[in-house]
Design a protein around this motif. Structure first.
Motif, PDB file in Angstrom:
ATOM      1  N   HIS A 132       0.815  -1.224   0.000  1.00 43.81           N
ATOM      2  CA  HIS A 132       0.000   0.000   0.000  1.00 43.81           C
ATOM      3  C   HIS A 132       0.848   1.273   0.000  1.00 43.81           C
ATOM      4  O   HIS A 132       0.536   2.249   0.683  1.00 43.81           O
ATOM      5  CB  HIS A 132      -0.957   0.010   1.201  1.00 43.81           C
ATOM      6  CG  HIS A 132      -1.914  -1.137   1.220  1.00 43.81           C
ATOM      7  ND1 HIS A 132      -2.847  -1.340   0.211  1.00 43.81           N
ATOM      8  CD2 HIS A 132      -2.074  -2.151   2.114  1.00 43.81           C
ATOM      9  CE1 HIS A 132      -3.554  -2.425   0.504  1.00 43.81           C
ATOM     10  NE2 HIS A 132      -3.104  -2.942   1.637  1.00 43.81           N
ATOM     11  N   ILE A 133       1.912   1.281  -0.781  1.00 44.73           N
ATOM     12  CA  ILE A 133       2.788   2.444  -0.813  1.00 44.73           C
ATOM     13  C   ILE A 133       3.407   2.571  -2.192  1.00 44.73           C
ATOM     14  O   ILE A 133       3.634   1.559  -2.886  1.00 44.73           O
ATOM     15  CB  ILE A 133       3.885   2.321   0.277  1.00 44.73           C
ATOM     16  CG1 ILE A 133       4.494   3.679   0.596  1.00 44.73           C
ATOM     17  CG2 ILE A 133       4.937   1.320  -0.111  1.00 44.73           C
ATOM     18  CD1 ILE A 133       5.368   3.670   1.833  1.00 44.73           C
ATOM     19  N   CYS A 134       3.649   3.804  -2.617  1.00 46.33           N
ATOM     20  CA  CYS A 134       4.293   4.042  -3.910  1.00 46.33           C
ATOM     21  C   CYS A 134       4.964   5.416  -3.866  1.00 46.33           C
ATOM     22  O   CYS A 134       4.732   6.202  -2.931  1.00 46.33           O
ATOM     23  CB  CYS A 134       3.272   3.973  -5.047  1.00 46.33           C
ATOM     24  SG  CYS A 134       2.208   5.426  -5.160  1.00 46.33           S
ATOM     25  N   PRO A 135       5.791   5.747  -4.857  1.00 48.54           N
ATOM     26  CA  PRO A 135       6.404   7.077  -4.885  1.00 48.54           C
ATOM     27  C   PRO A 135       5.342   8.172  -4.999  1.00 48.54           C
ATOM     28  O   PRO A 135       4.257   7.962  -5.555  1.00 48.54           O
ATOM     29  CB  PRO A 135       7.288   7.034  -6.141  1.00 48.54           C
ATOM     30  CG  PRO A 135       7.541   5.572  -6.377  1.00 48.54           C
ATOM     31  CD  PRO A 135       6.297   4.872  -5.939  1.00 48.54           C
ATOM     32  N   VAL A 136       5.666   9.344  -4.463  1.00 49.50           N
ATOM     33  CA  VAL A 136       4.760  10.484  -4.523  1.00 49.50           C
ATOM     34  C   VAL A 136       4.449  10.815  -5.982  1.00 49.50           C
ATOM     35  O   VAL A 136       5.333  10.806  -6.850  1.00 49.50           O
ATOM     36  CB  VAL A 136       5.387  11.704  -3.819  1.00 49.50           C
ATOM     37  CG1 VAL A 136       4.522  12.948  -4.032  1.00 49.50           C
ATOM     38  CG2 VAL A 136       5.556  11.426  -2.325  1.00 49.50           C
ATOM     39  N   MET A 196       7.077  11.840   6.048  1.00 46.53           N
ATOM     40  CA  MET A 196       8.267  12.579   5.631  1.00 46.53           C
ATOM     41  C   MET A 196       8.192  13.014   4.174  1.00 46.53           C
ATOM     42  O   MET A 196       9.151  13.571   3.632  1.00 46.53           O
ATOM     43  CB  MET A 196       9.521  11.743   5.887  1.00 46.53           C
ATOM     44  CG  MET A 196       9.705  11.370   7.345  1.00 46.53           C
ATOM     45  SD  MET A 196      11.172  10.391   7.685  1.00 46.53           S
ATOM     46  CE  MET A 196      12.426  11.660   7.668  1.00 46.53           C
ATOM     47  N   GLY A 197       7.043  12.747   3.525  1.00 52.29           N
ATOM     48  CA  GLY A 197       6.853  13.176   2.148  1.00 52.29           C
ATOM     49  C   GLY A 197       7.617  12.364   1.126  1.00 52.29           C
ATOM     50  O   GLY A 197       7.828  12.833  -0.006  1.00 52.29           O
ATOM     51  N   CYS A 198       8.020  11.152   1.487  1.00 48.23           N
ATOM     52  CA  CYS A 198       8.810  10.323   0.582  1.00 48.23           C
ATOM     53  C   CYS A 198       7.982   9.259  -0.126  1.00 48.23           C
ATOM     54  O   CYS A 198       8.497   8.528  -0.967  1.00 48.23           O
ATOM     55  CB  CYS A 198       9.939   9.637   1.354  1.00 48.23           C
ATOM     56  SG  CYS A 198      11.172  10.797   1.962  1.00 48.23           S
ATOM     57  N   ALA A 199       6.703   9.135   0.237  1.00 50.08           N
ATOM     58  CA  ALA A 199       5.858   8.103  -0.357  1.00 50.08           C
ATOM     59  C   ALA A 199       4.405   8.503  -0.152  1.00 50.08           C
ATOM     60  O   ALA A 199       4.098   9.436   0.594  1.00 50.08           O
ATOM     61  CB  ALA A 199       6.140   6.743   0.280  1.00 50.08           C
ATOM     62  N   GLN A 200       3.510   7.787  -0.812  1.00 51.18           N
ATOM     63  CA  GLN A 200       2.086   8.013  -0.614  1.00 51.18           C
ATOM     64  C   GLN A 200       1.349   6.690  -0.554  1.00 51.18           C
ATOM     65  O   GLN A 200       1.841   5.663  -1.051  1.00 51.18           O
ATOM     66  CB  GLN A 200       1.514   8.885  -1.725  1.00 51.18           C
ATOM     67  CG  GLN A 200       1.396   8.227  -3.078  1.00 51.18           C
ATOM     68  CD  GLN A 200       0.765   9.146  -4.112  1.00 51.18           C
ATOM     69  OE1 GLN A 200       1.336  10.168  -4.469  1.00 51.18           O
ATOM     70  NE2 GLN A 200      -0.420   8.771  -4.599  1.00 51.18           N
ATOM     71  N   HIS A 201       0.174   6.726   0.058  1.00 53.71           N
ATOM     72  CA  HIS A 201      -0.658   5.532   0.193  1.00 53.71           C
ATOM     73  C   HIS A 201      -1.351   5.215  -1.127  1.00 53.71           C
ATOM     74  O   HIS A 201      -1.743   6.103  -1.878  1.00 53.71           O
ATOM     75  CB  HIS A 201      -1.723   5.744   1.269  1.00 53.71           C
ATOM     76  CG  HIS A 201      -2.745   4.658   1.318  1.00 53.71           C
ATOM     77  ND1 HIS A 201      -2.558   3.485   2.011  1.00 53.71           N
ATOM     78  CD2 HIS A 201      -3.986   4.571   0.736  1.00 53.71           C
ATOM     79  CE1 HIS A 201      -3.624   2.716   1.867  1.00 53.71           C
ATOM     80  NE2 HIS A 201      -4.502   3.348   1.105  1.00 53.71           N
TER      81      HIS A 201
END
Length: 214
Positions: A132-136, A196-201
């Motif tokens: 459940h995570i990917c690059p911004v 920390m703004g390094c990934a998004q849900h």
């Protein structure tokens, strides 16, 4: 005798106590299962003793150093199990240390036979990706900052993971909770990277990213 990978489909879906040994990105890192780490440590100690005594008699015939050949190779003070990836120019060999998720290059003269008694234990490093995570911005490639931060936060840490789904038999998508090093630290790596703004849900368990397990 070939060495098999640990089959993630056969592992518990409950909490697994693990140690993270190599981090490439949030969706591509390698772990050891803590309950079985001692078997690897004992095997490598036995391999090191054996090669210290008999290594000169077990040098590989250079003509037999071909892709997928299992070898013993010295790294620092310890001997490791490896598998040949390819021959390089200048009599160099690329070897995958699949107990550690690492690739090394060594002269062909450093390749030694790996005897059958050291092939019985499965490769102990297992690749995983965070769920459940990917690059911004839904990008398909992890930025360098995200990769470096994840490595700083994760490498050599212990914690617990739950397997959500296996990718083939050799890898899996997981949730991961770290052992907290301070009371102020978040235990969820996913939440920490997002904060920390390094990934998004994302709602999907995993999306194809580079580098990633898919």
């Amino acid at each position: 005798m070939e060495i098999q990978a640990i089959n993630t489909r056969q592992l518990s879906r409950g909490p697994l106590n693990i140690k993270i040994i190599k981090v490439i990105s949030p969706t591509y890192f390698w772990v050891h299962l803590n309950p079985t780490r001692r078997y690897l440590e004992e095997l490598l100690e036995d391999l090191t003793r054996r090669m210290t005594r008999k290594g000169r008699l077990l040098r590989h015939n250079p003509d037999h150093v071909i892709p997928n050949e299992l070898v013993a190779v010295c790294e620092g003070r310890m001997w490791q199990r490896g598998i040949v990836v390819q021959r390089e120019r200048g009599n160099m060999v690329t070897v995958a240390l699949r107990d550690w998720g690492r690739i090394i290059r060594r002269p062909i003269s450093d390749m030694h036979l790996l005897e059958d008694q050291f092939r019985e234990l499965r490769w102990q490093a297992i690749p995983y990706g965070l769920a459940h995570i990917c690059p911004v911005g839904l990008r398909t490639r992890w930025p360098r900052r995200s990769r470096e931060l994840t490595r700083l936060l994760l490498e050599r840490r212990e914690g617990w993971m739950r397997i959500l789904v296996s990718i083939t038999d050799k890898a899996a998508v997981v949730t991961l909770e770290l052992k907290r090093e301070s009371e102020d630290e978040m235990s969820s790596l996913k939440d920490l990277l997002i904060s920390m703004g390094c990934a998004q849900h994302i709602d999907e368990k995993i999306m194809s990213t580079l580098p990633g397990i898919i």
